[in-house]
Design an enzyme around this catalytic site. Sequence first.
Site, PDB file in Angstrom:
ATOM      1  N   ASN A  72       0.649  -0.962  -0.253  1.00 35.73           N
ATOM      2  CA  ASN A  72      -0.157  -0.107   0.104  1.00 35.73           C
ATOM      3  C   ASN A  72       0.936   1.101  -0.161  1.00 35.73           C
ATOM      4  O   ASN A  72       0.523   2.175  -0.400  1.00 35.73           O
ATOM      5  CB  ASN A  72      -1.026   0.406   1.359  1.00 35.73           C
ATOM      6  CG  ASN A  72      -0.547  -0.419   2.670  1.00 35.73           C
ATOM      7  OD1 ASN A  72       0.470  -1.252   2.559  1.00 35.73           O
ATOM      8  ND2 ASN A  72      -1.459   0.687   3.457  1.00 35.73           N
ATOM      9  N   LYS A 123      12.415  -8.178   1.121  1.00 35.65           N
ATOM     10  CA  LYS A 123      10.452  -8.946   0.047  1.00 35.65           C
ATOM     11  C   LYS A 123      10.158  -8.156   0.064  1.00 35.65           C
ATOM     12  O   LYS A 123       8.980  -7.798   0.965  1.00 35.65           O
ATOM     13  CB  LYS A 123      10.442 -10.376   0.659  1.00 35.65           C
ATOM     14  CG  LYS A 123       9.676 -11.441   0.043  1.00 35.65           C
ATOM     15  CD  LYS A 123       8.978 -12.038   0.801  1.00 35.65           C
ATOM     16  CE  LYS A 123       6.961 -11.131   1.228  1.00 35.65           C
ATOM     17  NZ  LYS A 123       7.016 -10.384  -0.424  1.00 35.65           N
ATOM     18  N   GLU A 168       4.266  -3.547  12.504  1.00 34.09           N
ATOM     19  CA  GLU A 168       2.878  -2.294  12.172  1.00 34.09           C
ATOM     20  C   GLU A 168       2.132  -3.365  11.241  1.00 34.09           C
ATOM     21  O   GLU A 168       2.398  -3.495  10.426  1.00 34.09           O
ATOM     22  CB  GLU A 168       4.000  -1.469  11.282  1.00 34.09           C
ATOM     23  CG  GLU A 168       4.858  -0.816  12.155  1.00 34.09           C
ATOM     24  CD  GLU A 168       4.651   0.399  13.652  1.00 34.09           C
ATOM     25  OE1 GLU A 168       3.502   0.595  13.347  1.00 34.09           O
ATOM     26  OE2 GLU A 168       5.183   0.741  14.413  1.00 34.09           O
ATOM     27  N   CYS A 176      -2.866   2.566   6.277  1.00 30.26           N
ATOM     28  CA  CYS A 176      -3.493   1.603   7.997  1.00 30.26           C
ATOM     29  C   CYS A 176      -3.462   2.831   8.936  1.00 30.26           C
ATOM     30  O   CYS A 176      -4.311   2.396  10.063  1.00 30.26           O
ATOM     31  CB  CYS A 176      -1.695   0.990   8.346  1.00 30.26           C
ATOM     32  SG  CYS A 176      -0.298   1.974   7.944  1.00 30.26           S
ATOM     33  N   ASN A 214      -2.104  -8.130  10.997  1.00 30.66           N
ATOM     34  CA  ASN A 214      -1.981  -8.759  11.593  1.00 30.66           C
ATOM     35  C   ASN A 214      -1.758 -10.006  11.806  1.00 30.66           C
ATOM     36  O   ASN A 214      -1.254 -11.076  12.647  1.00 30.66           O
ATOM     37  CB  ASN A 214      -3.342  -8.225  12.776  1.00 30.66           C
ATOM     38  CG  ASN A 214      -3.592  -6.980  13.373  1.00 30.66           C
ATOM     39  OD1 ASN A 214      -3.132  -6.055  12.456  1.00 30.66           O
ATOM     40  ND2 ASN A 214      -3.192  -7.214  14.579  1.00 30.66           N
TER      41      ASN A 214
HETATM   42  P1  NAP Z   1       0.247  -8.931   4.458  1.00 33.49           P
HETATM   43  O1  NAP Z   1      -0.724 -10.144   4.032  1.00 33.49           O
HETATM   44  O2  NAP Z   1       0.515  -9.110   5.823  1.00 33.49           O
HETATM   45  O3  NAP Z   1       1.393  -9.065   3.626  1.00 33.49           O
HETATM   46  C1  NAP Z   1       2.588  -8.096   4.619  1.00 33.49           C
HETATM   47  C2  NAP Z   1       3.808  -8.963   3.600  1.00 33.49           C
HETATM   48  O4  NAP Z   1       4.261 -10.216   4.022  1.00 33.49           O
HETATM   49  C3  NAP Z   1       3.934  -9.132   2.101  1.00 33.49           C
HETATM   50  O5  NAP Z   1       5.331  -8.298   1.925  1.00 33.49           O
HETATM   51  C4  NAP Z   1       3.818  -9.991   1.988  1.00 33.49           C
HETATM   52  O6  NAP Z   1       4.205 -11.042   1.523  1.00 33.49           O
HETATM   53  C5  NAP Z   1       4.007 -11.174   3.281  1.00 33.49           C
HETATM   54  N1  NAP Z   1       4.297 -12.234   3.759  1.00 33.49           N
HETATM   55  C6  NAP Z   1       2.695 -12.539   3.712  1.00 33.49           C
HETATM   56  N2  NAP Z   1       2.508 -13.909   3.906  1.00 33.49           N
HETATM   57  C7  NAP Z   1       3.899 -14.343   5.035  1.00 33.49           C
HETATM   58  C8  NAP Z   1       4.559 -15.567   5.348  1.00 33.49           C
HETATM   59  N3  NAP Z   1       4.142 -16.161   5.922  1.00 33.49           N
HETATM   60  N4  NAP Z   1       6.021 -15.279   6.398  1.00 33.49           N
HETATM   61  C9  NAP Z   1       6.748 -13.818   5.783  1.00 33.49           C
HETATM   62  N5  NAP Z   1       6.183 -12.950   5.206  1.00 33.49           N
HETATM   63  C10 NAP Z   1       4.380 -13.044   4.491  1.00 33.49           C
HETATM   64  O7  NAP Z   1      -0.351  -7.540   3.827  1.00 33.49           O
HETATM   65  P2  NAP Z   1      -0.668  -6.452   3.187  1.00 33.49           P
HETATM   66  O8  NAP Z   1      -2.180  -7.290   2.423  1.00 33.49           O
HETATM   67  O9  NAP Z   1       0.083  -6.710   2.099  1.00 33.49           O
HETATM   68  O10 NAP Z   1      -0.942  -5.094   3.021  1.00 33.49           O
HETATM   69  C11 NAP Z   1      -1.948  -4.144   3.820  1.00 33.49           C
HETATM   70  C12 NAP Z   1      -2.251  -4.681   5.718  1.00 33.49           C
HETATM   71  O11 NAP Z   1      -0.766  -3.977   6.356  1.00 33.49           O
HETATM   72  C13 NAP Z   1      -3.547  -4.196   6.370  1.00 33.49           C
HETATM   73  O12 NAP Z   1      -3.592  -4.843   7.239  1.00 33.49           O
HETATM   74  C14 NAP Z   1      -2.296  -3.071   6.901  1.00 33.49           C
HETATM   75  O13 NAP Z   1      -3.710  -2.336   7.816  1.00 33.49           O
HETATM   76  C15 NAP Z   1      -1.441  -3.086   7.257  1.00 33.49           C
HETATM   77  N6  NAP Z   1      -0.433  -2.109   6.677  1.00 33.49           N
HETATM   78  C16 NAP Z   1       0.206  -1.365   8.451  1.00 33.49           C
HETATM   79  C17 NAP Z   1       0.256  -0.641   8.196  1.00 33.49           C
HETATM   80  C18 NAP Z   1       0.855   0.438  10.041  1.00 33.49           C
HETATM   81  O14 NAP Z   1       2.142   0.592   9.274  1.00 33.49           O
HETATM   82  N7  NAP Z   1       1.113  -0.059  10.867  1.00 33.49           N
HETATM   83  C19 NAP Z   1       0.976  -0.166   7.302  1.00 33.49           C
HETATM   84  C20 NAP Z   1       0.269  -0.161   5.656  1.00 33.49           C
HETATM   85  C21 NAP Z   1      -0.825  -1.488   5.726  1.00 33.49           C
HETATM   86  P3  NAP Z   1       2.806 -11.172  -0.332  1.00 33.49           P
HETATM   87  O15 NAP Z   1       3.444 -10.346  -1.382  1.00 33.49           O
HETATM   88  O16 NAP Z   1       3.155 -13.417  -0.828  1.00 33.49           O
HETATM   89  O17 NAP Z   1       2.170 -10.656  -0.081  1.00 33.49           O
END
Ligand code: NAP
Length: 465
Positions: free
Chosen positions: A139, A162, A237, A271, A217
């Site tokens: 995002n 990654k 985060e 987020c 999460n």
């Molecule tokens: P996500 O599905 O958790 O993915 C985040 C990253 O983790 C991606 O690079 C993903 O790879 C990787 N990942 C997935 N499964 C994994 C595993 N088993 N082991 C290691 N890495 C793994 O999140 P998203 O859909 O990309 O982003 C949306 C979420 O991010 C929302 O919940 C949002 O609130 C949160 N967010 C938080 C903040 C903050 O600063 N608090 C900022 C922005 C977004 P892939 O390439 O396979 O997807």
Amino acid sequence: MTTIVREIREQFNPARPSQCIGQVELLTIDETKDVIVAAQDAFEGWKNTSSVARGEILRVTADLLEKNIDKVAEIASSEMGKTKNEMLGEVKRGASILRYFAQEGMRATGEVLPSANEAKLLYTTRVPLGVVAAITPWNFPVAIPLWKIAPALVYGNTVVWKPSIESALTGKLIGELFEQAGLPKGVLNVVQGRGSKVGQVLLEAPEVKAITFTGSNSVGQSILDTAGSTNKKIQLELGGKNAAIILADANINQAAKLTIEGAMKQTGQRCTATSRVYIEEAVYEKVVEQLIEEAKKIEVGVTMGPVSSKGQYDSILSAIEKAKVEGAELVFGGGPTKGIFEGYYIDPTIFTNVTHEMSIAHEEIFGPVLAVIKVKDYEEAIRLSNDSNFGLSASIYTNNIPKAFDFINRSEVGLVQVNDETGGAEPQAPFGGMKNSSTGAREQGQAAKEFFTTFKTITIGTKSE
Ligand code: NAP
Ligand code: MG
């Protein structure tokens, strides 16, 4: 000779899903392991490079990023759907992040402390951790990776990054800019692949000393489960369900404008997006009317982009349906944008008559959806807004100074805003949340040092007997 067969992934434009915008080669598990070893091999040399020289490479990368701003913004926008304008803003922010951390290379990393023994010199210094793994979401495909990579590098760590597979082309480009800036081989390594495969290797590798992650999460929890027992340093985060409170004395027009901006900017996929708003009953009708007026000004397809993927599209639409079933009243939007025949476009959506029990008041939607909740007074608003598993950001709109300070004091979040929307981050300020929104040290600003370094305490005897 061994032949490596890599999986090829095609990237599609969420604004025009029939359009393939490029391909990425995904690394195999063995190649990922080799990359981690390369990062480990590069560590000694990088650690022993002066921090001033390390910072200089970040500064040059910032220049290159600005030089290539249009290209980076174009690729990222067509890869994850954010409008080009929004993306240009993010790339500029990326350059500021690099510049801020470039300067860190010239700042003090320790202090001299008084010793109880006058013959001793007692001081501290900060040292890097080793190989750091950065795992990032789609995002903010430029800013989030940079606010992890830049401090990791300037403090002397090597990085295996990654990027999300959904912003892989942007990731590749950022990696190339660091290379062009003169970063030695092995110091920053971009690994392309799925989290469940390549990401998992990073979590398990003994060479990886720390993991900095931004994302959902559920993945955050699995990182804690996998890596938590291996003595790796962990920074997470995660999600948010950020509340705004509008009090009767607020500047209503400004509050409504900023609340809609907070909810709908970047199609709600931030987020820190505003996703619930508590309005004092005395001004409830007036504010709702104004929120709708502001939402009408958004031009889907022009000022608001599509959501990032089919997965996001389906999940946001199902959250909207759930809100309808649970009895929330739809007063604006509520589904796919009419008249746009291709692309994952969803109208800005506002629900009123939301009660505290409904899912829409508690669950992160990560889309352009705002839940509006009527409250009797400020006390009820602060109580309900704090009753959440998340604690990332919150806003209050008021001209009452004691209430603003009470809110600053009592809101259970890491980022507090008065008369501004819930989003926003600056490189010099710590960023992160409370409760289930964050784990470990804060990101950015001086706080970044906490995560990316560890202390050495040194005592020197200065007199001989
Ligand atoms: P996500 O599905 O958790 O993915 C985040 C990253 O983790 C991606 O690079 C993903 O790879 C990787 N990942 C997935 N499964 C994994 C595993 N088993 N082991 C290691 N890495 C793994 O999140 P998203 O859909 O990309 O982003 C949306 C979420 O991010 C929302 O919940 C949002 O609130 C949160 N967010 C938080 C903040 C903050 O600063 N608090 C900022 C922005 C977004 P892939 O390439 O396979 O997807
Ligand atoms: Mg995901």
